[in-house]
Scaffold this active site. Structure first.
Site, mmCIF file in Angstrom:
data_model
loop_
_atom_site.group_PDB
_atom_site.id
_atom_site.type_symbol
_atom_site.label_atom_id
_atom_site.label_comp_id
_atom_site.label_asym_id
_atom_site.label_seq_id
_atom_site.Cartn_x
_atom_site.Cartn_y
_atom_site.Cartn_z
ATOM 1 N N THR A 32 44.525 42.678 44.996
ATOM 2 C CA THR A 32 44.800 42.059 43.695
ATOM 3 C C THR A 32 44.904 40.547 43.810
ATOM 4 O OG1 THR A 32 46.014 44.038 43.027
ATOM 5 C CG2 THR A 32 46.373 42.045 41.731
ATOM 6 N N TYR A 54 44.363 52.074 34.268
ATOM 7 C CA TYR A 54 43.886 52.165 32.893
ATOM 8 C C TYR A 54 43.773 53.609 32.392
ATOM 9 C CZ TYR A 54 41.293 51.145 28.616
ATOM 10 O OH TYR A 54 40.911 51.058 27.303
ATOM 11 N N TYR A 83 48.157 52.582 47.437
ATOM 12 C CA TYR A 83 48.784 51.411 46.810
ATOM 13 C C TYR A 83 49.303 51.821 45.447
ATOM 14 C CZ TYR A 83 49.212 46.595 44.967
ATOM 15 O OH TYR A 83 49.664 45.424 44.412
ATOM 16 N N ARG A 111 50.690 47.308 37.143
ATOM 17 C CA ARG A 111 49.279 47.004 36.865
ATOM 18 C C ARG A 111 48.482 48.241 36.457
ATOM 19 N NH1 ARG A 111 47.111 42.066 38.036
ATOM 20 N NH2 ARG A 111 48.443 40.594 39.154
ATOM 21 N N LYS A 119 51.626 51.412 50.247
ATOM 22 C CA LYS A 119 52.206 50.149 49.797
ATOM 23 C C LYS A 119 52.907 50.445 48.484
ATOM 24 C CE LYS A 119 51.089 45.508 48.092
ATOM 25 N NZ LYS A 119 50.005 44.559 47.706
ATOM 26 N N ILE A 144 53.220 43.905 52.461
ATOM 27 C CA ILE A 144 51.957 43.243 52.150
ATOM 28 C C ILE A 144 52.308 42.218 51.082
ATOM 29 C CG2 ILE A 144 49.642 43.488 51.191
ATOM 30 C CD1 ILE A 144 49.497 46.234 52.514
#
Length: 286
Positions: free
Chosen positions: A46, A109, A135, A140, A163, A205
């Site tokens: 990202t 989404y 992740y 997001r 993550k 991270i």
């Protein structure tokens, strides 16, 4: 999976004024973080603005990062999609020699069910010739990967860790309590890393490690007191990294440090004057 214990840097992608990739800036950033003690690099996540880059640009950045790195630290590469087949196609079309693992974001989404997330990751892990790190970033993707789903996926031989950027410490504790031996819990939130270490997290991270790798070395490898003190040094500046969306803040900070420029790609814009001034003021006290 000891190579992924410690600080992974979610590398920015520097751009020229015309929006083209700035390879000189990329070298400066990579050298800066490795010399500062980063344990591994995460390319095209990202923070690398992968969502605004073509697949060919992503491959070029990966190849250049591998060349600049010159086997100094492991490299993790980001491949994720809200279209499972598209993720598989990108894996198949990418030369992953020189890459130690993939970081693959949960489908965004679409807001899939937990079973849909599970089936997506099973397909990705089956297709990948190298290990996969999950992740989870609900802020997001708009959907959370539940602890139970992560634990189911942890049984896959090619899925080695997660993550976690959910900000939910109870969820993280459930993962640590029941995960198989060797499965990694990696912090996806810079400011929660020290707290997550206390419950079994094995590193981070990081966004801010682009600028402050030495501080993150203390957060990831220092004693609990050292990690706490290092985290407090970044507490005031951290939230401003996201005030106008990531990686706007950290790119502006790197520009002020003389590492690289702060150009981003639309729909993001460079830091406003007020944000730049705030970052300048706070960075003087880090």
């Amino acid at each position: 999976m000891e190579q992924f214990i410690g600080t992974g840097v979610a590398l920015i992608t520097p751009f020229e004024e015309d929006g083209k990739i700035d390879f000189v800036g990329l070298k400066k950033v990579i050298d800066h973080v490795i010399q500062g003690g980063a344990d591994y690099l995460v390319v095209q996540g990202t923070t690398g603005e992968a969502s605004t880059m073509t697949r060919e640009e992503k491959r070029i950045v990966l190849a250049e990062a591998i060349k600049i790195n010159n086997n100094r630290v492991p490299i993790v590469y980001g491949i994720g999609a809200n279209n499972t087949q598209a993720a598989i196609d990108e894996i198949n079309d990418t030369d992953l020699s020189g890459v130690a693992a993939l970081l693959s974001v949960s489908p965004y989404y679409n807001k899939p069910t937990q079973e849909g997330i599970y089936q997506h990751y099973i397909k990705v892990a089956d297709a990948s010739p190298i290990p996969v790190i999950l992740y989870n970033v609900p802020g997001r993707t708009m959907s959370n990967v539940a602890a139970e789903t992560t634990l189911r996926l942890a049984d896959h031989p090619n899925i080695i860790g997660v993550k976690e950027a959910s900000g939910d410490l109870v969820q993280c504790m459930k993962i640590v309590k029941e995960k198989p031996e060797g499965f990694l819990l990696i912090s996806g939130d810079d400011m929660l890393t020290a707290a997550m270490r206390a419950i079994g997290c094995q590193g981070v991270i990081s966004v801010l490690a682009n600028a402050y790798p030495e501080i993150f070395k203390s957060i990831s490898h220092g004693s609990i007191d050292e990690a706490k003190e290092a985290t407090f040094r970044l507490l005031d500046i951290n939230s401003w990294m996201y005030a106008e969306s990531n990686p706007v803040g950290v790119k502006n900070l790197l520009k002020q440090m003389g590492v690289c420029g702060d150009q981003v790609r639309l729909p993001l814009l460079r830091a406003s004057k007020s944000l730049e001034d705030k970052i300048k003021l706070l960075s003087e006290n880090v």
